[in-house]
Motif scaffolding. Structure first.
Motif, PDB file in Angstrom:
ATOM      1  N   GLN A 164       5.028   5.309  -8.656  1.00  0.00           N
ATOM      2  CA  GLN A 164       4.339   4.958  -7.724  1.00  0.00           C
ATOM      3  C   GLN A 164       3.137   4.179  -7.935  1.00  0.00           C
ATOM      4  O   GLN A 164       2.964   3.312  -7.298  1.00  0.00           O
ATOM      5  CB  GLN A 164       4.018   6.136  -6.647  1.00  0.00           C
ATOM      6  CG  GLN A 164       3.418   5.798  -5.290  1.00  0.00           C
ATOM      7  CD  GLN A 164       3.113   7.060  -4.498  1.00  0.00           C
ATOM      8  OE1 GLN A 164       4.066   8.190  -4.543  1.00  0.00           O
ATOM      9  NE2 GLN A 164       2.208   7.049  -3.466  1.00  0.00           N
ATOM     10  N   PHE A 165       2.352   4.938  -8.983  1.00  0.00           N
ATOM     11  CA  PHE A 165       1.198   4.314  -9.441  1.00  0.00           C
ATOM     12  C   PHE A 165       1.417   2.783 -10.002  1.00  0.00           C
ATOM     13  O   PHE A 165       0.857   1.881  -9.663  1.00  0.00           O
ATOM     14  CB  PHE A 165       0.328   5.246 -10.457  1.00  0.00           C
ATOM     15  CG  PHE A 165      -0.998   4.818 -10.537  1.00  0.00           C
ATOM     16  CD1 PHE A 165      -2.152   5.402 -10.117  1.00  0.00           C
ATOM     17  CD2 PHE A 165      -1.251   3.893 -11.673  1.00  0.00           C
ATOM     18  CE1 PHE A 165      -3.323   4.728 -10.283  1.00  0.00           C
ATOM     19  CE2 PHE A 165      -2.454   3.234 -12.177  1.00  0.00           C
ATOM     20  CZ  PHE A 165      -3.563   3.989 -11.244  1.00  0.00           C
ATOM     21  N   ASN A 166       2.499   2.902 -10.979  1.00  0.00           N
ATOM     22  CA  ASN A 166       3.046   1.548 -11.416  1.00  0.00           C
ATOM     23  C   ASN A 166       3.281   0.390 -10.610  1.00  0.00           C
ATOM     24  O   ASN A 166       2.943  -0.479 -10.644  1.00  0.00           O
ATOM     25  CB  ASN A 166       3.869   1.963 -12.382  1.00  0.00           C
ATOM     26  CG  ASN A 166       3.483   2.490 -13.657  1.00  0.00           C
ATOM     27  OD1 ASN A 166       2.459   2.721 -14.215  1.00  0.00           O
ATOM     28  ND2 ASN A 166       4.378   3.303 -14.485  1.00  0.00           N
ATOM     29  N   ARG A 167       4.040   0.774  -9.466  1.00  0.00           N
ATOM     30  CA  ARG A 167       4.643  -0.172  -8.366  1.00  0.00           C
ATOM     31  C   ARG A 167       3.411  -0.645  -7.742  1.00  0.00           C
ATOM     32  O   ARG A 167       3.330  -2.027  -7.595  1.00  0.00           O
ATOM     33  CB  ARG A 167       5.427   0.769  -7.461  1.00  0.00           C
ATOM     34  CG  ARG A 167       5.970  -0.297  -6.362  1.00  0.00           C
ATOM     35  CD  ARG A 167       7.155   0.317  -5.649  1.00  0.00           C
ATOM     36  NE  ARG A 167       7.775  -0.514  -4.666  1.00  0.00           N
ATOM     37  CZ  ARG A 167       7.170  -0.452  -3.196  1.00  0.00           C
ATOM     38  NH1 ARG A 167       6.153   0.517  -2.745  1.00  0.00           N
ATOM     39  NH2 ARG A 167       7.733  -1.273  -2.360  1.00  0.00           N
ATOM     40  N   ILE A 168       2.280  -0.045  -7.382  1.00  0.00           N
ATOM     41  CA  ILE A 168       1.251  -0.703  -6.713  1.00  0.00           C
ATOM     42  C   ILE A 168       0.408  -1.684  -7.783  1.00  0.00           C
ATOM     43  O   ILE A 168      -0.052  -2.787  -7.316  1.00  0.00           O
ATOM     44  CB  ILE A 168       0.173   0.497  -6.217  1.00  0.00           C
ATOM     45  CG1 ILE A 168       1.030   1.391  -5.090  1.00  0.00           C
ATOM     46  CG2 ILE A 168      -0.861  -0.216  -5.443  1.00  0.00           C
ATOM     47  CD1 ILE A 168       1.432   1.023  -3.934  1.00  0.00           C
ATOM     48  N   ILE A 169       0.234  -1.072  -8.692  1.00  0.00           N
ATOM     49  CA  ILE A 169      -0.432  -2.047  -9.736  1.00  0.00           C
ATOM     50  C   ILE A 169       0.338  -3.222 -10.163  1.00  0.00           C
ATOM     51  O   ILE A 169      -0.442  -4.178 -10.297  1.00  0.00           O
ATOM     52  CB  ILE A 169      -0.916  -1.191 -11.125  1.00  0.00           C
ATOM     53  CG1 ILE A 169      -1.524   0.184 -11.054  1.00  0.00           C
ATOM     54  CG2 ILE A 169      -1.310  -1.792 -12.292  1.00  0.00           C
ATOM     55  CD1 ILE A 169      -3.106  -0.354 -10.277  1.00  0.00           C
ATOM     56  N   ASN A 170       1.611  -3.013 -10.439  1.00  0.00           N
ATOM     57  CA  ASN A 170       2.466  -4.148 -10.656  1.00  0.00           C
ATOM     58  C   ASN A 170       2.527  -5.325  -9.644  1.00  0.00           C
ATOM     59  O   ASN A 170       2.521  -6.538  -9.777  1.00  0.00           O
ATOM     60  CB  ASN A 170       3.874  -3.739 -10.909  1.00  0.00           C
ATOM     61  CG  ASN A 170       4.626  -4.811 -11.701  1.00  0.00           C
ATOM     62  OD1 ASN A 170       4.275  -5.077 -12.655  1.00  0.00           O
ATOM     63  ND2 ASN A 170       5.970  -4.755 -11.220  1.00  0.00           N
ATOM     64  N   VAL A 171       2.597  -4.963  -8.441  1.00  0.00           N
ATOM     65  CA  VAL A 171       2.583  -5.901  -7.229  1.00  0.00           C
ATOM     66  C   VAL A 171       1.002  -6.482  -6.927  1.00  0.00           C
ATOM     67  O   VAL A 171       0.829  -7.612  -6.974  1.00  0.00           O
ATOM     68  CB  VAL A 171       3.135  -5.310  -5.959  1.00  0.00           C
ATOM     69  CG1 VAL A 171       3.210  -6.195  -4.680  1.00  0.00           C
ATOM     70  CG2 VAL A 171       4.456  -4.780  -6.103  1.00  0.00           C
ATOM     71  N   ASN A 172       0.237  -5.553  -6.656  1.00  0.00           N
ATOM     72  CA  ASN A 172      -1.149  -5.990  -6.350  1.00  0.00           C
ATOM     73  C   ASN A 172      -1.882  -6.682  -7.324  1.00  0.00           C
ATOM     74  O   ASN A 172      -2.610  -7.794  -7.234  1.00  0.00           O
ATOM     75  CB  ASN A 172      -1.918  -4.918  -5.795  1.00  0.00           C
ATOM     76  CG  ASN A 172      -1.404  -4.137  -4.379  1.00  0.00           C
ATOM     77  OD1 ASN A 172      -0.328  -4.962  -3.944  1.00  0.00           O
ATOM     78  ND2 ASN A 172      -2.042  -3.167  -3.726  1.00  0.00           N
ATOM     79  N   LEU A 173      -2.171  -6.106  -8.326  1.00  0.00           N
ATOM     80  CA  LEU A 173      -2.784  -6.412  -9.679  1.00  0.00           C
ATOM     81  C   LEU A 173      -2.132  -7.660 -10.455  1.00  0.00           C
ATOM     82  O   LEU A 173      -2.482  -8.849 -10.779  1.00  0.00           O
ATOM     83  CB  LEU A 173      -3.347  -5.449 -10.249  1.00  0.00           C
ATOM     84  CG  LEU A 173      -4.307  -5.813 -11.743  1.00  0.00           C
ATOM     85  CD1 LEU A 173      -5.452  -6.630 -11.122  1.00  0.00           C
ATOM     86  CD2 LEU A 173      -4.909  -4.418 -12.320  1.00  0.00           C
ATOM     87  N   GLY A 196       0.791  -1.307   0.052  1.00  0.00           N
ATOM     88  CA  GLY A 196       0.147  -0.150   0.046  1.00  0.00           C
ATOM     89  C   GLY A 196       0.886   1.144  -0.056  1.00  0.00           C
ATOM     90  O   GLY A 196       2.048   1.157   0.353  1.00  0.00           O
ATOM     91  N   SER A 197       0.357   2.288  -0.490  1.00  0.00           N
ATOM     92  CA  SER A 197       1.009   3.328  -0.602  1.00  0.00           C
ATOM     93  C   SER A 197       0.108   4.860  -0.960  1.00  0.00           C
ATOM     94  O   SER A 197      -0.569   4.771  -1.789  1.00  0.00           O
ATOM     95  CB  SER A 197       2.093   3.584  -1.862  1.00  0.00           C
ATOM     96  OG  SER A 197       2.778   4.766  -1.640  1.00  0.00           O
ATOM     97  N   ALA A 198       0.082   5.742  -0.226  1.00  0.00           N
ATOM     98  CA  ALA A 198      -0.753   6.841  -0.101  1.00  0.00           C
ATOM     99  C   ALA A 198      -0.355   7.761  -0.931  1.00  0.00           C
ATOM    100  O   ALA A 198       0.849   8.271  -0.720  1.00  0.00           O
ATOM    101  CB  ALA A 198      -1.140   7.363   1.203  1.00  0.00           C
ATOM    102  N   GLY A 199      -1.073   8.531  -1.965  1.00  0.00           N
ATOM    103  CA  GLY A 199      -0.561   9.741  -2.516  1.00  0.00           C
ATOM    104  C   GLY A 199      -1.955  10.400  -3.398  1.00  0.00           C
ATOM    105  O   GLY A 199      -2.546   9.381  -4.073  1.00  0.00           O
TER     106      GLY A 199
END
Length: 256
Positions: A106-115, A90-93
């Protein structure tokens, strides 16, 4: 599917929801293969569970890491019948904050791991499941349990990336269940609310208090063992497929 003597491949298994699922499955007579980025922690947790647990470390979004781990799991236990995908970050922004637009990295990292990480693991586990012999009269070969979040439905300010990643998991549940129906593989997603995991416990106390205040009943964070109860029920209920289950004590999150 009866869980006794089955093998579960669990991501994010070194802590939180994944660890709770691994512990519960072993207690019910299953074998577990634990996959996590933290090699030291996941190896320690696997050793604590004894000879019914194996482990590997790696990145859920890395195809070769996951393939190697699945090969190791099959070599050690002979098959994979269950896949629980609980790895996530998770990461807030805010979309546009004080320092400008949210960095795309930052957006790409969350999508890459979680989805993408969730899809990467489940597609490879499903291929292994599809190659195996059915285990019951329904010709069932496997069960996939994904972990989304209530943020997929009512994400707060600053959760655009996280909500998008979890919303993707929610949205792909039914089409993947349809894709895998001929192979006898069920797909169910759990959307947890506020659970007492390392990710949540790292939040400031005022943030945790505000979130708990939005919960209806019982008015507390969920225990990882309660997620494990749900994962076990999903595995055991053969008629549950293509569904997303909110496990959240009735929370509906406010905008902030």
């Amino acid at each position: 599917m009866q869980i006794g003597e089955k093998t579960a491949f669990i991501t994010g298994a070194a802590s939180g929801l994944g660890l709770a699922a691994a512990q519960r499955f072993v207690a019910e007579g299953a074998r577990v293969f634990m996959f996590d980025l933290d090699a030291e922690r996941v190896s320690d947790q696997a050793r604590a569970l004894g000879d019914r647990a194996g482990w590997a470390s790696g990145d859920v979004s890395n195809e070769q890491d996951v393939k190697a781990a699945i090969d190791k799991a099959v070599s050690q236990f002979g098959a994979i019948h269950i896949n629980v995908n609980s790895a996530g970050i998770g990461s807030a922004g805010k979309t546009v904050g004080r320092e400008g637009p949210l960095p795309l990295v930052q957006f790409n990292r969350i999508i890459n791991v979680n989805l993408i990480g969730t899809f990467n693991v489940l597609r490879l586990c499903a291929a292994q499941m599809a190659s195996q012999t059915a285990v019951n009269d329904d010709n069932e070969r496997g069960v996939i349990v994904n972990v989304a979040s209530v943020a997929a439905y009512d994400g707060q300010m600053g959760q655009a990336a996280y909500s998008a990643s979890k919303g993707g998991i929610v949205s792909m549940t039914l089409p993947i269940a349809r894709d895998l129906a001929r192979s006898g593989i069920r797909v169910v997603t759990v959307a947890p609310g506020i659970f007492s995991t390392p990710l949540m416990e790292a939040s400031p106390q005022p943030v945790k208090d505000a979130l708990v205040d939005m919960i209806q009943f019982p008015k507390r964070m969920g225990a990882p063992s309660e997620f494990a109860d749900m994962a076990l029920n999903i595995v055991q209920c053969n008629y549950l497929n293509g569904e997303v289950i909110r496990l959240d004590a009735g929370i509906r999150m406010s905008a902030r």
